[in-house]
Motif scaffolding. Structure first.
Motif, PDB file in Angstrom:
ATOM      1  N   ILE A  48      11.938   4.093   7.394  1.00  0.00           N
ATOM      2  CA  ILE A  48      12.165   3.320   6.164  1.00  0.00           C
ATOM      3  C   ILE A  48      10.903   3.341   5.299  1.00  0.00           C
ATOM      4  O   ILE A  48      10.962   3.484   4.066  1.00  0.00           O
ATOM      5  N   ARG A  49       9.730   3.204   5.944  1.00  0.00           N
ATOM      6  CA  ARG A  49       8.491   3.242   5.166  1.00  0.00           C
ATOM      7  C   ARG A  49       8.316   4.604   4.473  1.00  0.00           C
ATOM      8  O   ARG A  49       7.917   4.681   3.312  1.00  0.00           O
ATOM      9  N   LYS A  50       8.654   5.672   5.200  1.00  0.00           N
ATOM     10  CA  LYS A  50       8.571   7.013   4.605  1.00  0.00           C
ATOM     11  C   LYS A  50       9.515   7.121   3.419  1.00  0.00           C
ATOM     12  O   LYS A  50       9.181   7.732   2.387  1.00  0.00           O
ATOM     13  N   ALA A  51      10.728   6.525   3.567  1.00  0.00           N
ATOM     14  CA  ALA A  51      11.696   6.598   2.478  1.00  0.00           C
ATOM     15  C   ALA A  51      11.195   5.817   1.272  1.00  0.00           C
ATOM     16  O   ALA A  51      11.356   6.245   0.109  1.00  0.00           O
ATOM     17  N   PHE A  52      10.573   4.639   1.495  1.00  0.00           N
ATOM     18  CA  PHE A  52       9.989   3.877   0.389  1.00  0.00           C
ATOM     19  C   PHE A  52       8.862   4.686  -0.286  1.00  0.00           C
ATOM     20  O   PHE A  52       8.743   4.716  -1.522  1.00  0.00           O
ATOM     21  N   THR A  53       8.053   5.359   0.548  1.00  0.00           N
ATOM     22  CA  THR A  53       6.949   6.160  -0.006  1.00  0.00           C
ATOM     23  C   THR A  53       7.481   7.304  -0.855  1.00  0.00           C
ATOM     24  O   THR A  53       6.968   7.593  -1.954  1.00  0.00           O
ATOM     25  N   HIS A  95       0.836  -1.218   0.000  1.00  0.00           N
ATOM     26  CA  HIS A  95       0.000   0.000   0.000  1.00  0.00           C
ATOM     27  C   HIS A  95       0.863   1.258   0.000  1.00  0.00           C
ATOM     28  O   HIS A  95       0.503   2.269   0.611  1.00  0.00           O
ATOM     29  N   ILE A  96       2.012   1.186  -0.663  1.00  0.00           N
ATOM     30  CA  ILE A  96       2.871   2.369  -0.819  1.00  0.00           C
ATOM     31  C   ILE A  96       2.675   2.988  -2.198  1.00  0.00           C
ATOM     32  O   ILE A  96       2.517   4.196  -2.330  1.00  0.00           O
ATOM     33  N   ASP A  97       2.692   2.156  -3.185  1.00  0.00           N
ATOM     34  CA  ASP A  97       2.503   2.610  -4.563  1.00  0.00           C
ATOM     35  C   ASP A  97       0.992   2.649  -4.825  1.00  0.00           C
ATOM     36  O   ASP A  97       0.334   1.604  -4.841  1.00  0.00           O
ATOM     37  N   HIS A  98       0.433   3.849  -5.030  1.00  0.00           N
ATOM     38  CA  HIS A  98      -1.018   3.984  -5.246  1.00  0.00           C
ATOM     39  C   HIS A  98      -1.467   3.304  -6.537  1.00  0.00           C
ATOM     40  O   HIS A  98      -2.617   2.848  -6.629  1.00  0.00           O
ATOM     41  N   LYS A  99      -0.574   3.227  -7.493  1.00  0.00           N
ATOM     42  CA  LYS A  99      -0.924   2.574  -8.747  1.00  0.00           C
ATOM     43  C   LYS A  99      -0.947   1.042  -8.587  1.00  0.00           C
ATOM     44  O   LYS A  99      -1.652   0.354  -9.330  1.00  0.00           O
ATOM     45  N   ASP A 100      -0.090   0.545  -7.674  1.00  0.00           N
ATOM     46  CA  ASP A 100       0.001  -0.909  -7.459  1.00  0.00           C
ATOM     47  C   ASP A 100       0.102  -1.156  -5.950  1.00  0.00           C
ATOM     48  O   ASP A 100       1.199  -1.338  -5.409  1.00  0.00           O
ATOM     49  N   GLN A 153       9.419   8.039  -8.252  1.00  0.00           N
ATOM     50  CA  GLN A 153       9.423   7.220  -9.461  1.00  0.00           C
ATOM     51  C   GLN A 153       8.128   7.424 -10.269  1.00  0.00           C
ATOM     52  O   GLN A 153       8.102   7.193 -11.474  1.00  0.00           O
ATOM     53  N   SER A 154       7.040   7.853  -9.601  1.00  0.00           N
ATOM     54  CA  SER A 154       5.767   8.030 -10.295  1.00  0.00           C
ATOM     55  C   SER A 154       5.729   9.338 -11.084  1.00  0.00           C
ATOM     56  O   SER A 154       4.917   9.507 -11.994  1.00  0.00           O
TER      57      SER A 154
END
Length: 234
Positions: free
Chosen positions: A221-226, A167-172, A232-233
């Motif tokens: 780390i989750r914030k960094a992934f987000t 649930h980090i990438d809104h597209k996927d 990237q989007s």
């Protein structure tokens, strides 16, 4: 006439005396020669017997001397053997003493190694216990992280934990963002893998070691992934 008769008697007496002495001398000389010869023969026999006796004695003496020489030679050889055996015995004793010292040194070294190994086992056991306790504590936060951060935590090989964010990438929303965490020999948190890779992972790792605030570490780390997903989007 009387005087003539007296002179004749005297001459006759003198003649008889000469004849007597001649016979006596002859008899005496013969007996003396016989006695001398007998004495000579007796002496020869005695000398012969003595010579044979002493010759036998000399032979026995020579045999005795030969025996003495043989005994002396044997004694000398035995003495040499004893000396050689004594030297060999001394060498064996010296080797035994050296081996005993080496055995003692080896025993001491083995004892030291045993004590060192025991200490290491105790340290490893203590670290393993601390690691397990820490992993257990992390697992207790699993439900909380899954609920609030969309996080799945898996225990994998070598007591490592794998953190999977979704649930980090809104597209996927099902796309996984993963990092693997272990506790090293010093007892510190260490990220062994990160996918996709984060440039700031070393800094997060350093901060959690300093503060021991694990919740903040996972949240960062989750914030960094987000942030990476958003970047990237774009």
């Amino acid at each position: 006439m009387a005087n003539i008769k007296t002179e004749d008697e005297i001459i006759l007496f003198e003649r008889e005396m000469k004849e007597f002495w001649t016979k006596l001398k002859s008899i005496y000389d013969t007996e003396l020669i016989s006695e001398t010869l007998a004495l000579r023969d007796s002496c020869k026999e005695s000398v012969k017997m003595l010579s044979e006796k002493w010759s036998k004695k000399l032979k026995e003496g020579d045999l005795m001397i030969d025996k003495i020489h043989e005994y002396s030679k044997e004694i000398l050889q035995q003495s040499q053997h004893v000396s050689e055996n004594q030297e060999r015995l001394t060498e064996i004793k010296s080797n035994l003493n050296q081996e005993e010292e080496q055995r003692k040194d080896l025993t001491d070294s083995i004892q030291e190694l045993k004590e060192e190994l025991l200490k290491k086992k105790e340290i490893i056991s203590s670290k393993n216990k601390a690691t397990k306790e820490r992993v257990e504590r992390l697992c207790k936060f699993k439900a909380l992280f899954e609920e609030r951060l969309g996080l799945e935590i898996r225990r994998i090989h070598n007591e490592q934990l794998q953190f999977i964010f979704r649930h980090i990438d809104h597209k996927d929303p099902d796309k996984p963002y993963v990092f693997t965490l272990s506790i090293n020999e010093q007892g510190d948190y260490e990220v062994t893998s990160c996918s996709p890779p984060l440039d700031c992972i070393e800094e997060f790792q350093r901060k959690v070691r300093e503060t021991n605030n694990f919740s903040a570490f996972v949240a960062n780390i989750r914030k960094a992934f987000t942030a990476l997903s958003c970047k990237q989007s774009v």
